[in-house]
Design a protein around this motif. Structure first.
Motif, PDB file in Angstrom:
ATOM      1  N   LYS A 104       0.845  -1.306  -0.213  1.00 29.89           N
ATOM      2  CA  LYS A 104       0.022  -0.064   0.061  1.00 29.89           C
ATOM      3  C   LYS A 104       0.808   1.164  -0.043  1.00 29.89           C
ATOM      4  CE  LYS A 104      -4.015  -1.958   2.564  1.00 29.89           C
ATOM      5  NZ  LYS A 104      -3.275  -3.319   3.041  1.00 29.89           N
ATOM      6  N   ARG A 105       1.810   1.181   0.803  1.00 31.31           N
ATOM      7  CA  ARG A 105       2.919   2.409   0.931  1.00 31.31           C
ATOM      8  C   ARG A 105       3.576   2.606  -0.597  1.00 31.31           C
ATOM      9  NH1 ARG A 105       6.663   2.061   5.816  1.00 31.31           N
ATOM     10  NH2 ARG A 105       7.593   0.412   4.500  1.00 31.31           N
ATOM     11  N   ASP A 106       3.990   1.436  -0.987  1.00 24.94           N
ATOM     12  CA  ASP A 106       4.462   1.641  -2.384  1.00 24.94           C
ATOM     13  C   ASP A 106       3.618   2.169  -3.647  1.00 24.94           C
ATOM     14  OD1 ASP A 106       6.552   0.305  -1.509  1.00 24.94           O
ATOM     15  OD2 ASP A 106       6.101  -1.653  -2.323  1.00 24.94           O
ATOM     16  N   ILE A 107       2.205   1.958  -3.579  1.00 28.42           N
ATOM     17  CA  ILE A 107       1.323   2.613  -4.148  1.00 28.42           C
ATOM     18  C   ILE A 107       1.264   4.044  -4.000  1.00 28.42           C
ATOM     19  CG2 ILE A 107      -1.147   2.626  -4.891  1.00 28.42           C
ATOM     20  CD1 ILE A 107      -1.225  -0.401  -4.585  1.00 28.42           C
ATOM     21  N   ILE A 108       1.162   4.475  -2.855  1.00 28.57           N
ATOM     22  CA  ILE A 108       1.274   5.726  -2.283  1.00 28.57           C
ATOM     23  C   ILE A 108       2.481   6.356  -3.031  1.00 28.57           C
ATOM     24  CG2 ILE A 108       1.365   7.504  -0.472  1.00 28.57           C
ATOM     25  CD1 ILE A 108      -0.433   5.372   1.141  1.00 28.57           C
ATOM     26  N   ALA A 109       3.617   5.806  -3.003  1.00 31.06           N
ATOM     27  CA  ALA A 109       4.863   6.365  -3.588  1.00 31.06           C
ATOM     28  C   ALA A 109       4.623   6.682  -4.928  1.00 31.06           C
ATOM     29  CB  ALA A 109       6.121   5.426  -3.314  1.00 31.06           C
ATOM     30  N   PHE A 110       4.134   5.651  -5.744  1.00 32.38           N
ATOM     31  CA  PHE A 110       3.955   5.760  -6.987  1.00 32.38           C
ATOM     32  C   PHE A 110       2.938   6.892  -7.285  1.00 32.38           C
ATOM     33  CE2 PHE A 110       1.102   4.715 -10.554  1.00 32.38           C
ATOM     34  CZ  PHE A 110       1.809   4.927 -11.565  1.00 32.38           C
ATOM     35  N   LEU A 111       1.881   6.933  -6.672  1.00 30.64           N
ATOM     36  CA  LEU A 111       0.876   8.235  -6.896  1.00 30.64           C
ATOM     37  C   LEU A 111       1.382   9.513  -6.598  1.00 30.64           C
ATOM     38  CD1 LEU A 111      -2.263   6.312  -5.751  1.00 30.64           C
ATOM     39  CD2 LEU A 111      -1.744   6.983  -8.080  1.00 30.64           C
ATOM     40  N   GLU A 112       2.190   9.518  -5.558  1.00 35.29           N
ATOM     41  CA  GLU A 112       3.109  10.696  -5.146  1.00 35.29           C
ATOM     42  C   GLU A 112       3.829  11.319  -6.457  1.00 35.29           C
ATOM     43  OE1 GLU A 112       3.255  12.756  -2.102  1.00 35.29           O
ATOM     44  OE2 GLU A 112       1.377  12.043  -1.958  1.00 35.29           O
ATOM     45  N   GLU A 113       4.443  10.356  -7.142  1.00 40.32           N
ATOM     46  CA  GLU A 113       5.447  10.852  -8.272  1.00 40.32           C
ATOM     47  C   GLU A 113       4.753  11.277  -9.449  1.00 40.32           C
ATOM     48  OE1 GLU A 113       8.213   7.938  -9.564  1.00 40.32           O
ATOM     49  OE2 GLU A 113       9.781   8.568  -7.617  1.00 40.32           O
ATOM     50  N   GLN A 114       3.482  11.119  -9.521  1.00 42.76           N
ATOM     51  CA  GLN A 114       2.618  11.115 -10.750  1.00 42.76           C
ATOM     52  C   GLN A 114       2.038  12.736 -10.659  1.00 42.76           C
ATOM     53  OE1 GLN A 114       2.812   8.929 -12.729  1.00 42.76           O
ATOM     54  NE2 GLN A 114       3.761   7.843 -11.446  1.00 42.76           N
ATOM     55  N   ARG A 115       2.012  13.226  -9.199  1.00 36.93           N
ATOM     56  CA  ARG A 115       1.494  14.863  -9.132  1.00 36.93           C
ATOM     57  C   ARG A 115       2.522  15.969  -9.586  1.00 36.93           C
ATOM     58  NH1 ARG A 115      -0.822  14.152  -2.822  1.00 36.93           N
ATOM     59  NH2 ARG A 115      -1.650  12.322  -3.172  1.00 36.93           N
ATOM     60  N   ASP A 116       3.596  15.513 -10.289  1.00 40.44           N
ATOM     61  CA  ASP A 116       4.415  16.487 -10.759  1.00 40.44           C
ATOM     62  C   ASP A 116       4.402  16.880 -12.344  1.00 40.44           C
ATOM     63  OD1 ASP A 116       5.813  16.984  -8.279  1.00 40.44           O
ATOM     64  OD2 ASP A 116       7.087  15.194  -8.592  1.00 40.44           O
ATOM     65  N   GLY A 117       3.482  16.041 -12.586  1.00 40.54           N
ATOM     66  CA  GLY A 117       2.973  16.453 -14.015  1.00 40.54           C
ATOM     67  C   GLY A 117       3.572  15.051 -15.161  1.00 40.54           C
ATOM     68  N   ALA A 118       3.040  15.240 -16.327  1.00 39.15           N
ATOM     69  CA  ALA A 118       3.798  14.160 -17.262  1.00 39.15           C
ATOM     70  C   ALA A 118       5.266  14.358 -17.599  1.00 39.15           C
ATOM     71  CB  ALA A 118       2.763  14.378 -18.428  1.00 39.15           C
ATOM     72  N   PRO A 119       5.976  13.085 -17.626  1.00 36.16           N
ATOM     73  CA  PRO A 119       7.405  13.245 -17.902  1.00 36.16           C
ATOM     74  C   PRO A 119       7.536  13.580 -19.246  1.00 36.16           C
ATOM     75  CG  PRO A 119       6.717  11.192 -16.874  1.00 36.16           C
ATOM     76  CD  PRO A 119       5.684  11.977 -16.962  1.00 36.16           C
ATOM     77  N   GLY A 120       6.633  13.406 -20.261  1.00 32.76           N
ATOM     78  CA  GLY A 120       6.649  14.218 -21.612  1.00 32.76           C
ATOM     79  C   GLY A 120       6.279  15.331 -22.024  1.00 32.76           C
TER      80      GLY A 120
END
Length: 260
Positions: free
Chosen positions: A208-224
């Motif tokens: 569950k914490r790993d999923i939260i870590a993944f979602l936290e990284e998506q808040r900075d916008g699209a990499p492309g």
């Protein structure tokens, strides 16, 4: 010397020592029990205040004893503190109007009141508790593992990066970028709305914490740079295909017109 030693070690000394040891253990136990006793009193106060808040704001739908009403609202006995913290902490409860699902809105209670409501509901029956700070700390998680878990278990509703999506019968999976880590963890624990329950038996706290870590990284916008709606690789590939084929066809037509 033997006389002096006998005077020092009186026959009653072992008995006196035993009583002194028992008295010390009794006093230590009483001091050790004093802290939990104070915590219990504080918890009882929170439960009583939570019961008052519940009667004033929730009992109309859920009943005075939180037993629920058929066709109106479910029972809250055994849902635990995590369910209350999620539903009330995201503004979904109390509901403003009936609908396919509760809609997130401005929160109507402060943190203390939410904790009191959660304490009261938790007292009605055992259920998931509110996770601690370590359990939801994204810095301790593995985003790569979280990405795999999310796309296996969550992306069919919430999108490949948590952008949300439509469901059947007027329901929808909300975007997760503005959701707090605690509420994300609680949602996995209690399964609100159409969401399945991911308890510790089928998804560990670390997962569950790993999923939260993944979602936290998506808040900075699209990499492309362009998010393209963030609705997944199929839609993004279709967009690239249409754009690419459109350019090729247009360029071919332009060459044919110029050559004629």
């Amino acid at each position: 010397m033997r006389t002096v030693a006998l005077k020092r070690h009186h026959r009653a000394a072992p008995l006196i020592l035993m009583f002194a040891l028992l008295a010390g253990l009794t006093m230590a136990a009483s001091f050790a029990r004093s802290e939990p006793a104070q915590a219990t009193v504080a918890s009882e106060d929170a439960i009583q205040e939570g019961q008052k808040l519940f009667a004033a704001n929730c009992a109309t739908c859920h009943g005075l004893s939180a037993q629920g009403q058929d066709g109106v609202a479910p029972t809250l006995v055994g849902v635990g503190a995590a369910a209350v913290d999620f539903q009330v902490g995201t503004g979904r409860m109390p509901m403003q109007a009936s609908g396919p699902q509760a809609i997130a809105k401005d929160v109507q209670f402060n943190d203390k009141q939410i904790a009191q409501l959660a304490a009261y509901v938790a007292s009605l029956g055992p259920g998931p508790s509110v996770p601690d700070a370590e359990a939801v700390d994204a810095a301790l998680g593995d985003p790569a593992n979280g990405m795999q878990l999310f796309r296996t278990n969550c992306s069919m509703c919430h999108g490949s990066v948590g952008g949300g999506g439509a469901l059947s019968q007027g329901k929808y999976a909300p975007a997760l970028w503005a959701t707090t880590p605690t509420h994300i963890y609680e949602a996995m624990l209690v399964g609100p709305q159409s969401m399945p329950v991911f308890n510790d038996a089928n998804m560990t706290p670390e997962d569950k914490r790993d999923i939260i870590a993944f979602l936290e990284e998506q808040r900075d916008g699209a990499p492309g740079g362009l998010s393209l709606g963030t609705i997944g690789p199929v839609a993004e590939g279709l967009w690239a295909w249409l754009l690419g084929m459109g350019l090729i066809v247009g360029f071919t037509v332009w060459i044919g017109v110029r050559s004629s």
